[in-house]
Structure formats: C-alpha cells, structure tokens
Design a protein around this motif. Sequence first.
Motif, PDB file in Angstrom:
ATOM      1  N   GLY A 232     -50.736  83.109  67.210  1.00 43.30           N
ATOM      2  CA  GLY A 232     -51.731  82.350  66.454  1.00 43.30           C
ATOM      3  C   GLY A 232     -51.178  80.995  66.093  1.00 43.30           C
ATOM      4  N   ILE A 233     -52.014  80.155  65.491  1.00 43.08           N
ATOM      5  CA  ILE A 233     -51.603  78.836  65.017  1.00 43.08           C
ATOM      6  C   ILE A 233     -51.447  78.914  63.500  1.00 43.08           C
ATOM      7  CG2 ILE A 233     -52.258  76.415  64.769  1.00 43.08           C
ATOM      8  CD1 ILE A 233     -53.693  76.658  67.444  1.00 43.08           C
ATOM      9  N   TYR A 234     -50.265  78.554  63.024  1.00 45.61           N
ATOM     10  CA  TYR A 234     -49.930  78.625  61.600  1.00 45.61           C
ATOM     11  C   TYR A 234     -49.698  77.203  61.110  1.00 45.61           C
ATOM     12  CZ  TYR A 234     -49.328  83.542  62.649  1.00 45.61           C
ATOM     13  OH  TYR A 234     -49.542  84.847  63.053  1.00 45.61           O
ATOM     14  N   ARG A 235     -50.560  76.738  60.227  1.00 46.15           N
ATOM     15  CA  ARG A 235     -50.480  75.354  59.751  1.00 46.15           C
ATOM     16  C   ARG A 235     -49.754  75.326  58.409  1.00 46.15           C
ATOM     17  NH1 ARG A 235     -52.849  71.490  62.550  1.00 46.15           N
ATOM     18  NH2 ARG A 235     -54.295  72.040  64.241  1.00 46.15           N
ATOM     19  N   GLU A 236     -48.445  75.218  58.503  1.00 50.49           N
ATOM     20  CA  GLU A 236     -47.604  75.217  57.302  1.00 50.49           C
ATOM     21  C   GLU A 236     -46.189  74.819  57.674  1.00 50.49           C
ATOM     22  OE1 GLU A 236     -46.503  79.189  55.763  1.00 50.49           O
ATOM     23  OE2 GLU A 236     -47.576  80.034  57.489  1.00 50.49           O
ATOM     24  N   SER A 237     -45.412  74.449  56.683  1.00 45.66           N
ATOM     25  CA  SER A 237     -43.972  74.356  56.817  1.00 45.66           C
ATOM     26  C   SER A 237     -43.361  75.592  56.181  1.00 45.66           C
ATOM     27  CB  SER A 237     -43.440  73.097  56.136  1.00 45.66           C
ATOM     28  OG  SER A 237     -43.890  71.940  56.806  1.00 45.66           O
ATOM     29  N   VAL A 238     -42.191  75.978  56.674  1.00 42.44           N
ATOM     30  CA  VAL A 238     -41.555  77.212  56.219  1.00 42.44           C
ATOM     31  C   VAL A 238     -40.112  76.911  55.843  1.00 42.44           C
ATOM     32  CG1 VAL A 238     -40.904  79.570  56.828  1.00 42.44           C
ATOM     33  CG2 VAL A 238     -43.014  78.581  57.765  1.00 42.44           C
TER      34      VAL A 238
ATOM     35  N   ILE B  19     -46.367  76.909  65.139  1.00 44.68           N
ATOM     36  CA  ILE B  19     -46.331  76.366  63.781  1.00 44.68           C
ATOM     37  C   ILE B  19     -46.588  74.869  63.864  1.00 44.68           C
ATOM     38  CG2 ILE B  19     -44.934  76.030  61.719  1.00 44.68           C
ATOM     39  CD1 ILE B  19     -43.415  78.568  62.461  1.00 44.68           C
ATOM     40  N   ARG B  20     -47.630  74.416  63.163  1.00 45.56           N
ATOM     41  CA  ARG B  20     -48.041  73.019  63.147  1.00 45.56           C
ATOM     42  C   ARG B  20     -48.108  72.530  61.699  1.00 45.56           C
ATOM     43  NH1 ARG B  20     -50.394  70.823  67.660  1.00 45.56           N
ATOM     44  NH2 ARG B  20     -50.809  72.224  69.425  1.00 45.56           N
ATOM     45  N   PRO B  21     -48.152  71.213  61.494  1.00 47.59           N
ATOM     46  CA  PRO B  21     -48.336  70.712  60.125  1.00 47.59           C
ATOM     47  C   PRO B  21     -49.639  71.218  59.526  1.00 47.59           C
ATOM     48  CG  PRO B  21     -47.663  68.944  61.596  1.00 47.59           C
ATOM     49  CD  PRO B  21     -47.976  70.126  62.469  1.00 47.59           C
ATOM     50  N   ALA B  22     -49.639  71.373  58.208  1.00 46.15           N
ATOM     51  CA  ALA B  22     -50.834  71.840  57.518  1.00 46.15           C
ATOM     52  C   ALA B  22     -51.963  70.843  57.689  1.00 46.15           C
ATOM     53  CB  ALA B  22     -50.538  72.043  56.035  1.00 46.15           C
ATOM     54  N   ALA B  23     -53.159  71.381  57.918  1.00 40.30           N
ATOM     55  CA  ALA B  23     -54.335  70.512  58.018  1.00 40.30           C
ATOM     56  C   ALA B  23     -54.607  69.830  56.684  1.00 40.30           C
ATOM     57  CB  ALA B  23     -55.542  71.332  58.460  1.00 40.30           C
TER      58      ALA B  23
ATOM     59  N   GLY C 140     -41.372  66.208  56.263  1.00 39.47           N
ATOM     60  CA  GLY C 140     -41.961  66.133  57.592  1.00 39.47           C
ATOM     61  C   GLY C 140     -41.388  67.113  58.585  1.00 39.47           C
ATOM     62  N   ASN C 141     -40.817  68.220  58.089  1.00 41.45           N
ATOM     63  CA  ASN C 141     -40.186  69.219  58.949  1.00 41.45           C
ATOM     64  C   ASN C 141     -41.034  70.480  59.076  1.00 41.45           C
ATOM     65  OD1 ASN C 141     -37.528  67.764  59.209  1.00 41.45           O
ATOM     66  ND2 ASN C 141     -37.582  68.033  56.999  1.00 41.45           N
ATOM     67  N   GLY C 142     -40.806  71.206  60.162  1.00 41.41           N
ATOM     68  CA  GLY C 142     -41.545  72.429  60.402  1.00 41.41           C
ATOM     69  C   GLY C 142     -40.907  73.640  59.750  1.00 41.41           C
ATOM     70  N   ILE C 143     -39.742  74.075  60.268  1.00 40.71           N
ATOM     71  CA  ILE C 143     -38.980  75.177  59.690  1.00 40.71           C
ATOM     72  C   ILE C 143     -37.682  74.609  59.153  1.00 40.71           C
ATOM     73  CG2 ILE C 143     -37.845  77.380  60.098  1.00 40.71           C
ATOM     74  CD1 ILE C 143     -39.742  77.815  62.458  1.00 40.71           C
ATOM     75  N   CYS C 144     -37.361  74.904  57.900  1.00 42.65           N
ATOM     76  CA  CYS C 144     -36.102  74.474  57.295  1.00 42.65           C
ATOM     77  C   CYS C 144     -35.279  75.695  56.909  1.00 42.65           C
ATOM     78  CB  CYS C 144     -36.356  73.634  56.052  1.00 42.65           C
ATOM     79  SG  CYS C 144     -37.251  72.100  56.376  1.00 42.65           S
ATOM     80  N   VAL C 145     -34.000  75.664  57.239  1.00 43.97           N
ATOM     81  CA  VAL C 145     -33.049  76.677  56.777  1.00 43.97           C
ATOM     82  C   VAL C 145     -32.065  75.949  55.881  1.00 43.97           C
ATOM     83  CG1 VAL C 145     -31.434  78.489  57.428  1.00 43.97           C
ATOM     84  CG2 VAL C 145     -33.346  77.913  58.956  1.00 43.97           C
ATOM     85  N   VAL C 146     -32.060  76.286  54.599  1.00 46.93           N
ATOM     86  CA  VAL C 146     -31.421  75.425  53.608  1.00 46.93           C
ATOM     87  C   VAL C 146     -30.462  76.211  52.723  1.00 46.93           C
ATOM     88  CG1 VAL C 146     -31.821  73.827  51.704  1.00 46.93           C
ATOM     89  CG2 VAL C 146     -33.473  73.946  53.580  1.00 46.93           C
TER      90      VAL C 146
END
Length: 360
Positions: free
Chosen positions: A58-64, A82-86, A105-111
């Motif tokens: 599916g298409i998930y519009r969010e950052s994680v 995974i795309r930017p949130a609408a 402005g990032n999609g997936i962040c591991v912090v």
Amino acid sequence: MKKCHFVYLACTAAVVGTSLGAAPASAGHPTHVVHAGQSIQKAVDAAAPGDTVLVTPGIYRESVTVTTPGLTLRGVGRGVVIRPAADKAADMAADRAADACAAGGNGICVVGTPDHKVEDVTLASLTVTGFTRSGVYATATDGLTVRGVTAVQNGVWGIAQEASTRGVFRGNTARDNGDAGLFLANTINAEQGATDTGGTLVERNRLEGNRIGVTVRRLRNLTVAENHVTGNCAGVFIVGDENKPRAGAVTVAENRVVRNNKSCPKTARLDALQGSGIVLTGTESTLITRNTIRDNAGKSPLSGGIVLFKSFVGTASERNRISDNRLSGNSPADLVDQETARTNTFEANSCQVSRPAGLC
C-alpha cells in the motif's frame, strides 16, 4: 485514519506469517502487522525491543521515526511505498515522535543519541520516495541493517547515515536522488576527525541516476563491495580532509562502475561532475581493487576511471593502493593521479591510458 491494530504471531500462527511473506515471530517477540490506511508510526511506537513491524502493500503517507533498539521494520516488497504526508500538518499532529524526521524532510529516521546509540535496528523490503531530504536517514546507530530498500527520487540522499558504527547496507536500490544514492559520513554538521565505523559494509547495492552513487566522507574501516554503479554523475567518492584521525582504511572491491556520465552542475562545495568512476581525495591507506570500471567519460576536473584528486583543503592522499582493476573506455584517462605525494601505488591494473603516463 483507521485505528492501527497489532497481531501477535506465535508458532501456532505460522500460516499467517507465511501468507504475508514473513517468518513467524519468535516466542516473546510479537509481529505488529500494519495494513494500508493504518499508521506505521503507531505500530513502531507500540513495539518493544526485538519486535517486528510488518507492513503490507500500500501507499503510506507519513514519516517514520525509530528509536527502539532491536526493532525490525519490514515491508513485503517494493509495493510497500512510503511517501510524504499529503497533509503535513495533520501528519505531524498525529504523532510527535515523527515531528523532527518529517520536519527535516526525511522518510524513515533511525535516531539514537551520542551517549545512547540505538542498536541492531533493521529496515527491509520497502520503498521510500519523494521526500525533500532523505529516503532513509540514520544517526547515532550501532549495527543498523538496511536491506532490500528502494530509495527513489528523494531530494538529497537516498539512504544516509552519520555518527554510526557497524552498519550493513545490502541489496538496496537508490535511484534518481538529488545527491548521493548512499551517503555515509562521520558527521554532517560539524568538523571532526574520521570515525572508525567498526567494519561497516556497503554490498551488492544498485546505485543509478544519482549525483553520486556512493559517498564515504571522513570515515575509516569500511568496505564498499560488489555494487553496481551506473548512470550517476560520479560513481564512488571516498573523501577526507585535514581533520585527524585521517579518513581512509577503506576497501573498494569488486564493484562494477560503468557509464557514470550524467552531467551535474558545480556546487558551492564541488566542481561540476560528469564521467567520474572512483574518486579519492584527502584519504590514506585505502585499497581500490578488482573493480570493473569502464566508459566513464567527461570534461570535469574529476573525470576519469580512477581519480586521485587533489584535496580542496590541501590534504594529500597518501599510501593508497590501486591494484588489479579492469579499466577501459574512461576519459580523459583510465587512471588519473593529480597528487604530488609519491606513496600511492598503482599495480597490475588492466588499462590503456593514464595521466601521467606510465601508471597502467
């Protein structure tokens, strides 16, 4: 947004795991399944160390944002996008944990943090696209694995990591990103000596259509091997500077670096790029061996098959070894040595033209 639900997959639920293309969860470590229309971030927030978050197509519009050690975030293939949130405001209001990641402005962040690195996180089998900065961005990690991730058309980096150790980047595709497909650095925003990565491995990735395929900046003890690098402005950059410890002790081996002839304009930090295969600048004790490098052609100061480029800050590349590479059709030459240091060695390379003459 639908309420996210979580499913515990024990051995008795193996049929469910098989149908989703995933192995059953081990005892005590649930798998949280996310379906289209649900929030990946909510599943990540609910997960404990050692858990798996499994994302269905599916298409998930969010950052994680991932801060939980030992977490696996896995899709079931490229159809997990995974795309930017609408609606960015709604996305950021929905979950504060992802605010900094999304705002950057990032999609997936591991912090993690300098004092508490986040350990043993795995990202796998999904697509991250359309973010203004990075598809995947990691900082202060130890033992991060990124495999089977497709990072496409992100504004700066496809997959990026800084201030981290013992990473594995295997079998990813980074295509048409604004800067490097894969970017690994000691730190992005500060001046300091090279970081010993503890053996970070960049292996069997496909890197195409980016400004630079792979950038390794101010790092030590790292291997770049068996990657396919094509259609970028430059293939592989190994970059150091005047800080200590020096960048180097990198192995670049058995890569295929072909036709990196896209044209990229000059920036504030770097000359225009076109036709660069593998470039070393300001590094020491690096081994470039058994690579196939052909048909990289351009008129940039950095053009050529393997190029030892004079450092922008005057730091010599020293004690590097270039051996047993197969080079052909690179222009202005297969091997280019712009350094004044005489401690770099060129041995047993198959090539036709070098600057200066005599290196083949």
